[in-house]
Enzyme design. Structure first.
Site, mmCIF file in Angstrom:
data_model
loop_
_atom_site.group_PDB
_atom_site.id
_atom_site.type_symbol
_atom_site.label_atom_id
_atom_site.label_comp_id
_atom_site.label_asym_id
_atom_site.label_seq_id
_atom_site.Cartn_x
_atom_site.Cartn_y
_atom_site.Cartn_z
ATOM 1 C CD GLN A 54 -5.216 11.237 9.567
ATOM 2 O OE1 GLN A 54 -4.322 10.483 9.891
ATOM 3 N NE2 GLN A 54 -6.456 11.091 10.027
ATOM 4 C CG HIS A 109 -3.653 10.620 14.348
ATOM 5 N ND1 HIS A 109 -4.177 9.846 15.342
ATOM 6 C CD2 HIS A 109 -4.498 10.497 13.305
ATOM 7 C CE1 HIS A 109 -5.302 9.276 14.919
ATOM 8 N NE2 HIS A 109 -5.521 9.654 13.691
ATOM 9 C CD GLU A 121 -2.962 5.872 7.319
ATOM 10 O OE1 GLU A 121 -2.385 6.957 7.579
ATOM 11 O OE2 GLU A 121 -3.319 5.076 8.207
ATOM 12 C CG HIS A 122 -6.527 8.152 5.615
ATOM 13 N ND1 HIS A 122 -5.517 8.340 6.540
ATOM 14 C CD2 HIS A 122 -7.294 7.142 6.088
ATOM 15 C CE1 HIS A 122 -5.671 7.473 7.537
ATOM 16 N NE2 HIS A 122 -6.735 6.729 7.287
ATOM 17 C CG ASP A 126 -10.141 7.864 10.786
ATOM 18 O OD1 ASP A 126 -9.566 7.221 9.890
ATOM 19 O OD2 ASP A 126 -9.882 9.046 11.069
ATOM 20 C CG HIS A 130 12.737 -32.292 -8.192
ATOM 21 N ND1 HIS A 130 13.688 -32.277 -7.210
ATOM 22 C CD2 HIS A 130 11.852 -31.309 -7.860
ATOM 23 C CE1 HIS A 130 13.398 -31.324 -6.324
ATOM 24 N NE2 HIS A 130 12.289 -30.716 -6.699
#
Lengths: 435, 435
Positions: A259, A262, A327-328, A361, A420
């Protein structure tokens, strides 16, 4: 040096809260710039899109077709090597198989009062898939955003990706064709989002826009939300690993760095109950960093945003993981099944020692588009249902109507909505009449 | 006079596109004002919230507790009449029963390569329910937003509603207590959204904000999206009725007006294949308008935004309905089951002559929070899953890992991500090792 946070200390709560609040990624105010670009595209259509593309991507577009003679998807795809095509095919087929299992079912039931209720799912008509240029232009992202749309039954999938100077990765082009992209435009940035939402030249508006992008793209998606649907706004990527003594420090280090590499704003966190495991991982990260071609950004991410958290117990580790809502989340522990029931907030959970995040991934088939920046507290990863929607269906018989009418009437009166009330009372009073 | 649009004429496509593009509701740029309010609340917390509440709602709040001595939910609820309580109880129980049927199921499967895949659903920890003041402060909205959250398992449901001068409808207070609201703050506007998203005084941040509001509230939700989850941004209400000769024009007129009376920007549209049906409905609307206490706003909505569309066939009517993608769609036709399969885009569909929209607004149990402004093209009404999220779960055995590793490795290399590649290769090369 990576920071250590000791969760067994009295000051942990404050330290940890401050850590969670640290900004990552661009914080600049891009809203004004994006608003101007969107207004320009709405007003000037393809001419504006071509102008921005010429300026930012040094690419000349026909302002009507929004195409360039220098970018041909099929020709680009032909340049993708055979073994890479095979890997893309393998991934695409697994993604298709996985998402097919997510198909939601229609359901109609009749309740005690004879009222039929339920819902029916239909696919969206059209979807725009934004693919970033530069560092983050990945064939895997094309597959993850496009394959589920086509499996859902979306007729028209429109892909946009900036092609600076006419450059676009052959693997991205091949993945687009493999996944079944119906239209492609070599455009990017806020102008691409505006064109997808409002139309420009031959590009007619889509119903929803998915896919990651930089801060301008994210802000543009936020601004067009409502006119079209959008997926969750993606932030920098994250991994959280919970490891005990059964974990291999070298493997964990590799996962953390997968990670960190990235982006300099990516975040990798280790939680362990064993200080020696933490130290061994820290050393392994240092060793592995040195042989990484992506060392510069991985090191900056690890040292700025990474952390090793020493927890007092696996129970506390689960609590901390839920607060981070990563996230992971890898559970690299002896018995992940013992820990999993305590996990409430994460995008994707990877169990045991042979499930590195990178497997997910690319090739498990599970979607890698996942909530970041703690959004797993309130949202899910991309799935088939993101390309479909649920219409509610209701039918009352005359008897069913009579059973429900009095309460509806009382509520309509209480809310000061006489029309209504009349739409109910007129059916009560009219005897049989029509229908 | 309401407008007529003839779908059998050659000019229909352009006329209809222009009709769909007409703006309804506030169009002013409120983004700047809202940005300032949010920044103020983030910086000054409860003091800012109390200051805005004093200014806009003439209500004095304790800046720490965000409570007022003049607003007590239980005391207000006690003022709700018994028969109205019964109607609220009836609605709440039906809403609970309906949404219980929407509970998503966890699913784990093992694929051919021995990889375990699937997902697990968990509820959100906390949700904020925004309830508007003034005209749109409805007990039914409190139920529709709160009951599903509690059924989903949300621990902490926080309701905010402005209470100008200490005023809050007793039915709203009773509905809040019935539905299980855990905390209540008498605040509204962008300041309430900011307080829910970032916290202020004793109000700690929630994970997601749902509920309708004016243009300032909608813009505030848009701006905090990402920090918290939000539901779809609600626009003015809409009804679309498809009617044939079997429909009772008086009933259809009442149904059309039940939306027109909400707001001057509400939209009511009739599609019919029979001009006489259209004329009869037009006359019935005119007649009913005159006896309506909400005539002024209903008439303005009907004459500004309403339409009677004459279609050449029921097939064309279905196509037009799909393009409009209305929040509420009534199929007031002889055989609605023949038409339903052609309907792809609508928030909720009401079948036959005894299912006026108002039944669904209050008591069928189906959710009345539905996509407006053509958002049914890409989104669903509120449901149980909006208060839950799906974590993906993955586990590879050593064999499963070996089956997937080569393709993952190839893709990681192609994407220029060597640490991703290493997190795979390190497990391939290390022989048994740990795990």
């Amino acid at each position: 040096m990576v920071r250590w946070i000791d969760a067994t200390q009295g000051s942990f709560k404050e330290t940890f809260a401050a850590f969670l609040d640290e900004p990552r990624g661009e914080a600049g105010d891009v809203a004004g710039t994006v608003r101007d670009v969107i207004a320009d595209v709405r007003k000037n259509g393809g001419e504006a899109v071509a102008r921005y593309t010429s300026k930012f991507d040094r690419l000349t577009l026909d302002p009507v077709t929004l195409q360039s003679d220098n970018v041909d998807l099929a020709a680009l795809a032909a340049g993708c090597p055979a073994d890479l095509r095979e890997a893309i095919d393998f991934a695409a087929e697994r993604i298709a198989a996985y998402h097919e299992k997510q198909r939601p079912v229609d359901h109609i039931f009749k309740d005690a009062s004879g009222v039929e209720l339920g819902w029916k799912w239909t696919s969206l008509d059209s979807v725009g898939v934004y693919v970033p240029g530069g560092l983050a232009s990945y064939p895997s992202s094309v597959l993850m955003n496009t394959v589920p749309a086509k499996i859902a039954g979306v007729d028209r999938v429109v892909m946009t990706a900036p092609a600076p100077g006419g450059q676009l990765a052959p693997a991205v082009a091949y993945a687009a064709l493999k996944a079944g992209v119906d239209e492609f435009y070599p455009i990017g940035g806020a102008q691409a989002i505006a064109a997808l939402a409002f139309g420009a030249g031959h590009l007619t508006p889509v119903d929803k826009i998915v896919g990651p992008g930089n801060a301008y793209v994210a802000e543009a998606k936020r601004q067009v939300f409502g006119t079209v649907g959008i997926d969750t706004i993606a932030g920098p990527s994250e991994i959280l690993v919970v490891a005990d003594e059964s974990a291999n420090p070298d493997w964990i280090a590799a996962d953390l760095l997968s990670q960190s590499e990235h982006d300099t704003s990516s975040q990798s966190i280790l939680i362990t109950v064993n200080k020696d495991v933490g130290k061994a991982v820290e050393e392994a990260v240092e060793k592995q960093l040195k042989s990484l071609s992506t060392e510069a950004r991985a090191r900056q991410a690890w040292e700025s945003h990474g952390a090793i958290i020493l927890a007092g117990s696996l129970d506390q580790a689960a609590d901390i993981a839920n607060t981070i809502a990563a996230e992971h989340l890898e559970l690299a522990v002896e018995d992940p099944d013992l820990l999993l029931p305590q996990i409430r907030h994460a995008g994707a959970v990877f169990l045991g020692h042979h499930t590195p995040e990178a497997l997910g991934d690319y090739v498990t088939g599970s979607n890698h588009v996942l909530p970041t920046s703690r959004a797993a507290r309130f949202s899910s990863g991309l799935g088939l249902a993101d390309f479909m929607k649920r219409m509610s269906i209701q039918r009352a018989s005359a008897d069913g109507f009579n059973a429900l009418a009095p309460a509806a009437l009382r509520l309509a009166e209480a809310e000061g909505l006489p029309a209504h009330a009349r739409s109910v009372s007129i059916r009560t009073n009219s005897g049989g009449g029509h229908g």
